[in-house]
Scaffold this motif. Sequence first.
Motif, PDB file in Angstrom:
ATOM      1  N   GLY A  35      85.619  10.011   0.494  1.00 43.95           N
ATOM      2  CA  GLY A  35      86.054   8.822   1.228  1.00 43.95           C
ATOM      3  C   GLY A  35      87.148   9.146   2.236  1.00 43.95           C
ATOM      4  N   ILE A  36      88.090   9.975   1.841  1.00 40.91           N
ATOM      5  CA  ILE A  36      89.168  10.368   2.749  1.00 40.91           C
ATOM      6  C   ILE A  36      88.613  11.208   3.893  1.00 40.91           C
ATOM      7  N   ARG A  37      87.694  12.123   3.609  1.00 40.79           N
ATOM      8  CA  ARG A  37      87.069  12.915   4.677  1.00 40.79           C
ATOM      9  C   ARG A  37      86.366  12.001   5.679  1.00 40.79           C
ATOM     10  N   ILE A  40      88.916  10.168   7.817  1.00 41.49           N
ATOM     11  CA  ILE A  40      89.493  11.070   8.819  1.00 41.49           C
ATOM     12  C   ILE A  40      88.499  11.317   9.953  1.00 41.49           C
ATOM     13  N   ARG A  41      87.223  11.489   9.622  1.00 41.37           N
ATOM     14  CA  ARG A  41      86.205  11.658  10.674  1.00 41.37           C
ATOM     15  C   ARG A  41      86.163  10.424  11.575  1.00 41.37           C
ATOM     16  N   THR A  42      86.190   9.246  10.973  1.00 38.08           N
ATOM     17  CA  THR A  42      86.164   8.000  11.748  1.00 38.08           C
ATOM     18  C   THR A  42      87.407   7.896  12.630  1.00 38.08           C
ATOM     19  N   TYR A  43      88.550   8.230  12.092  1.00 35.81           N
ATOM     20  CA  TYR A  43      89.806   8.205  12.851  1.00 35.81           C
ATOM     21  C   TYR A  43      89.714   9.152  14.049  1.00 35.81           C
ATOM     22  N   ASN A  44      89.216  10.362  13.822  1.00 34.31           N
ATOM     23  CA  ASN A  44      89.077  11.337  14.909  1.00 34.31           C
ATOM     24  C   ASN A  44      88.084  10.867  15.968  1.00 34.31           C
ATOM     25  N   GLN A  45      86.981  10.270  15.549  1.00 34.40           N
ATOM     26  CA  GLN A  45      85.998   9.752  16.507  1.00 34.40           C
ATOM     27  C   GLN A  45      86.609   8.645  17.362  1.00 34.40           C
TER      28      GLN A  45
END
Length: 143
Positions: A35-37, A40-45
């Motif tokens: 979930g954290i990964r 973080i992917r969503t945040y980076n996108q």
Amino acid sequence: MEKKLMRIGISLPKELLNKFDKTLMKRGYSSRSEGIRDAIRTYNQHYEWMQQIRGKRAATISVVYDCSKKGVSSTLANIQHEYTDLINSSVRFHINPDSCFEVVILQGEGEKIIEIAEKILSLKGVKHSRLTTISEEKIGKST
């Protein structure tokens, strides 16, 4: 190819972690780590999307913040005063005694809109912030 995983430690308020765990269960994640990964992917996108905003834009920045924290409201007002050339209007109301909801309506260069959005998002006391933009060339077109 094997991916090397890095172990990190974070501190979170208990209520936030409990809410995150419930969301993970509802969405069917196998672990907090996954979930954290994903978060973080969503945040980076989202960050990458923001970096691509160029040209004339109309935009809104919606913000939920803790108005009981000393200095948050005045800092938010000071940031807005720096960008009066972009801001057409703003409206704020109290959700409850500790939380305010504010919407800022802007028009101008995308790079400057990103600048103000990032300043607001990074403020301590901001609980949630969302930027929405549309290029001016799309405003007059109907699909």
